[in-house]
Design a protein around this motif. Structure first.
Motif, PDB file in Angstrom:
ATOM      1  N   ALA A   6     -89.915  45.392 -38.161  1.00 17.97           N
ATOM      2  CA  ALA A   6     -88.872  46.187 -37.505  1.00 17.97           C
ATOM      3  C   ALA A   6     -88.056  46.966 -38.534  1.00 17.97           C
ATOM      4  O   ALA A   6     -87.708  48.138 -38.318  1.00 17.97           O
ATOM      5  CB  ALA A   6     -87.973  45.281 -36.678  1.00 17.97           C
ATOM      6  N   ALA A   7     -87.759  46.346 -39.672  1.00 17.88           N
ATOM      7  CA  ALA A   7     -87.025  47.037 -40.731  1.00 17.88           C
ATOM      8  C   ALA A   7     -87.855  48.183 -41.297  1.00 17.88           C
ATOM      9  O   ALA A   7     -87.329  49.275 -41.560  1.00 17.88           O
ATOM     10  CB  ALA A   7     -86.643  46.056 -41.831  1.00 17.88           C
ATOM     11  N   ALA A   8     -89.153  47.953 -41.488  1.00 20.63           N
ATOM     12  CA  ALA A   8     -90.021  49.022 -41.986  1.00 20.63           C
ATOM     13  C   ALA A   8     -90.104  50.163 -40.980  1.00 20.63           C
ATOM     14  O   ALA A   8     -90.085  51.347 -41.363  1.00 20.63           O
ATOM     15  CB  ALA A   8     -91.417  48.464 -42.276  1.00 20.63           C
ATOM     16  N   ALA A   9     -90.185  49.832 -39.697  1.00 18.30           N
ATOM     17  CA  ALA A   9     -90.226  50.879 -38.667  1.00 18.30           C
ATOM     18  C   ALA A   9     -88.926  51.673 -38.661  1.00 18.30           C
ATOM     19  O   ALA A   9     -88.935  52.898 -38.508  1.00 18.30           O
ATOM     20  CB  ALA A   9     -90.483  50.259 -37.297  1.00 18.30           C
ATOM     21  N   GLY A  10     -87.799  50.995 -38.847  1.00 17.76           N
ATOM     22  CA  GLY A  10     -86.516  51.694 -38.920  1.00 17.76           C
ATOM     23  C   GLY A  10     -86.455  52.630 -40.118  1.00 17.76           C
ATOM     24  O   GLY A  10     -85.930  53.742 -40.020  1.00 17.76           O
ATOM     25  N   ALA A  11     -87.002  52.192 -41.247  1.00 21.29           N
ATOM     26  CA  ALA A  11     -87.022  53.048 -42.434  1.00 21.29           C
ATOM     27  C   ALA A  11     -87.888  54.286 -42.204  1.00 21.29           C
ATOM     28  O   ALA A  11     -87.527  55.397 -42.618  1.00 21.29           O
ATOM     29  CB  ALA A  11     -87.524  52.257 -43.634  1.00 21.29           C
ATOM     30  N   VAL A  12     -89.011  54.110 -41.531  1.00 22.26           N
ATOM     31  CA  VAL A  12     -89.876  55.248 -41.229  1.00 22.26           C
ATOM     32  C   VAL A  12     -89.171  56.223 -40.289  1.00 22.26           C
ATOM     33  O   VAL A  12     -89.235  57.444 -40.472  1.00 22.26           O
ATOM     34  CB  VAL A  12     -91.218  54.763 -40.621  1.00 22.26           C
ATOM     35  CG1 VAL A  12     -92.014  55.908 -40.041  1.00 22.26           C
ATOM     36  CG2 VAL A  12     -92.028  54.030 -41.671  1.00 22.26           C
ATOM     37  N   VAL A  13     -88.471  55.694 -39.300  1.00 22.78           N
ATOM     38  CA  VAL A  13     -87.746  56.562 -38.362  1.00 22.78           C
ATOM     39  C   VAL A  13     -86.646  57.322 -39.091  1.00 22.78           C
ATOM     40  O   VAL A  13     -86.458  58.530 -38.868  1.00 22.78           O
ATOM     41  CB  VAL A  13     -87.172  55.737 -37.196  1.00 22.78           C
ATOM     42  CG1 VAL A  13     -86.174  56.538 -36.385  1.00 22.78           C
ATOM     43  CG2 VAL A  13     -88.294  55.242 -36.302  1.00 22.78           C
ATOM     44  N   LEU A  14     -85.908  56.653 -39.978  1.00 24.65           N
ATOM     45  CA  LEU A  14     -84.859  57.337 -40.728  1.00 24.65           C
ATOM     46  C   LEU A  14     -85.440  58.419 -41.632  1.00 24.65           C
ATOM     47  O   LEU A  14     -84.881  59.520 -41.732  1.00 24.65           O
ATOM     48  CB  LEU A  14     -84.065  56.330 -41.556  1.00 24.65           C
ATOM     49  CG  LEU A  14     -83.062  55.479 -40.792  1.00 24.65           C
ATOM     50  CD1 LEU A  14     -82.428  54.448 -41.712  1.00 24.65           C
ATOM     51  CD2 LEU A  14     -82.000  56.348 -40.168  1.00 24.65           C
ATOM     52  N   ALA A  15     -86.540  58.122 -42.304  1.00 25.75           N
ATOM     53  CA  ALA A  15     -87.157  59.120 -43.180  1.00 25.75           C
ATOM     54  C   ALA A  15     -87.669  60.309 -42.373  1.00 25.75           C
ATOM     55  O   ALA A  15     -87.467  61.471 -42.762  1.00 25.75           O
ATOM     56  CB  ALA A  15     -88.307  58.479 -43.962  1.00 25.75           C
ATOM     57  N   ALA A  16     -88.303  60.034 -41.240  1.00 28.83           N
ATOM     58  CA  ALA A  16     -88.821  61.122 -40.417  1.00 28.83           C
ATOM     59  C   ALA A  16     -87.695  61.961 -39.833  1.00 28.83           C
ATOM     60  O   ALA A  16     -87.786  63.192 -39.789  1.00 28.83           O
ATOM     61  CB  ALA A  16     -89.693  60.560 -39.296  1.00 28.83           C
ATOM     62  N   SER A  17     -86.615  61.316 -39.411  1.00 30.16           N
ATOM     63  CA  SER A  17     -85.512  62.094 -38.845  1.00 30.16           C
ATOM     64  C   SER A  17     -84.832  62.941 -39.921  1.00 30.16           C
ATOM     65  O   SER A  17     -84.377  64.050 -39.645  1.00 30.16           O
ATOM     66  CB  SER A  17     -84.505  61.176 -38.159  1.00 30.16           C
ATOM     67  OG  SER A  17     -83.876  60.343 -39.109  1.00 30.16           O
ATOM     68  N   GLY A  18     -84.782  62.445 -41.153  1.00 30.27           N
ATOM     69  CA  GLY A  18     -84.235  63.254 -42.242  1.00 30.27           C
ATOM     70  C   GLY A  18     -85.102  64.471 -42.530  1.00 30.27           C
ATOM     71  O   GLY A  18     -84.596  65.574 -42.745  1.00 30.27           O
ATOM     72  N   LEU A  19     -86.424  64.268 -42.515  1.00 31.77           N
ATOM     73  CA  LEU A  19     -87.323  65.401 -42.736  1.00 31.77           C
ATOM     74  C   LEU A  19     -87.226  66.417 -41.610  1.00 31.77           C
ATOM     75  O   LEU A  19     -87.198  67.639 -41.845  1.00 31.77           O
ATOM     76  CB  LEU A  19     -88.763  64.910 -42.867  1.00 31.77           C
ATOM     77  CG  LEU A  19     -89.107  64.156 -44.144  1.00 31.77           C
ATOM     78  CD1 LEU A  19     -90.506  63.554 -44.046  1.00 31.77           C
ATOM     79  CD2 LEU A  19     -89.005  65.079 -45.339  1.00 31.77           C
ATOM     80  N   VAL A  20     -87.166  65.948 -40.394  1.00 28.28           N
ATOM     81  CA  VAL A  20     -87.075  66.850 -39.248  1.00 28.28           C
ATOM     82  C   VAL A  20     -85.751  67.596 -39.269  1.00 28.28           C
ATOM     83  O   VAL A  20     -85.704  68.799 -38.998  1.00 28.28           O
ATOM     84  CB  VAL A  20     -87.260  66.071 -37.928  1.00 28.28           C
ATOM     85  CG1 VAL A  20     -86.879  66.906 -36.726  1.00 28.28           C
ATOM     86  CG2 VAL A  20     -88.683  65.584 -37.803  1.00 28.28           C
ATOM     87  N   ASP A  21     -84.678  66.899 -39.617  1.00 26.46           N
ATOM     88  CA  ASP A  21     -83.367  67.548 -39.666  1.00 26.46           C
ATOM     89  C   ASP A  21     -83.336  68.644 -40.726  1.00 26.46           C
ATOM     90  O   ASP A  21     -82.831  69.744 -40.479  1.00 26.46           O
ATOM     91  CB  ASP A  21     -82.286  66.508 -39.943  1.00 26.46           C
ATOM     92  CG  ASP A  21     -80.893  67.069 -39.804  1.00 26.46           C
ATOM     93  OD1 ASP A  21     -80.664  67.871 -38.875  1.00 26.46           O
ATOM     94  OD2 ASP A  21     -80.035  66.699 -40.630  1.00 26.46           O
TER      95      ASP A  21
END
Length: 60
Positions: free
Chosen positions: A35-50
């Protein structure tokens, strides 16, 4: 229905089903890590998209 549920729970709590190998603690730790790894992936992807969405309006 309730009686069937209580019967099933009693069967699962019996001595034959009690020792199923590993305890649930390592499984919970693995799930928390995933779950922590999935959260890190979501944060990284949202930063790239932003940053991508911010660069769309500022083309030279």
């Amino acid at each position: 229905m309730i009686k069937m549920l209580w019967t099933r729970i009693a069967l699962l709590r019996g001595p034959g089903e009690r020792d199923r190998g590993d305890s649930p603690v390592p499984t919970a730790i693995i799930i928390a890590g995933l779950a922590a790894a999935a959260g890190a992936v979501v944060l990284a992807a949202s930063g790239l998209v932003d940053s991508f969405m911010g660069s769309i309006g500022s083309t030279p």
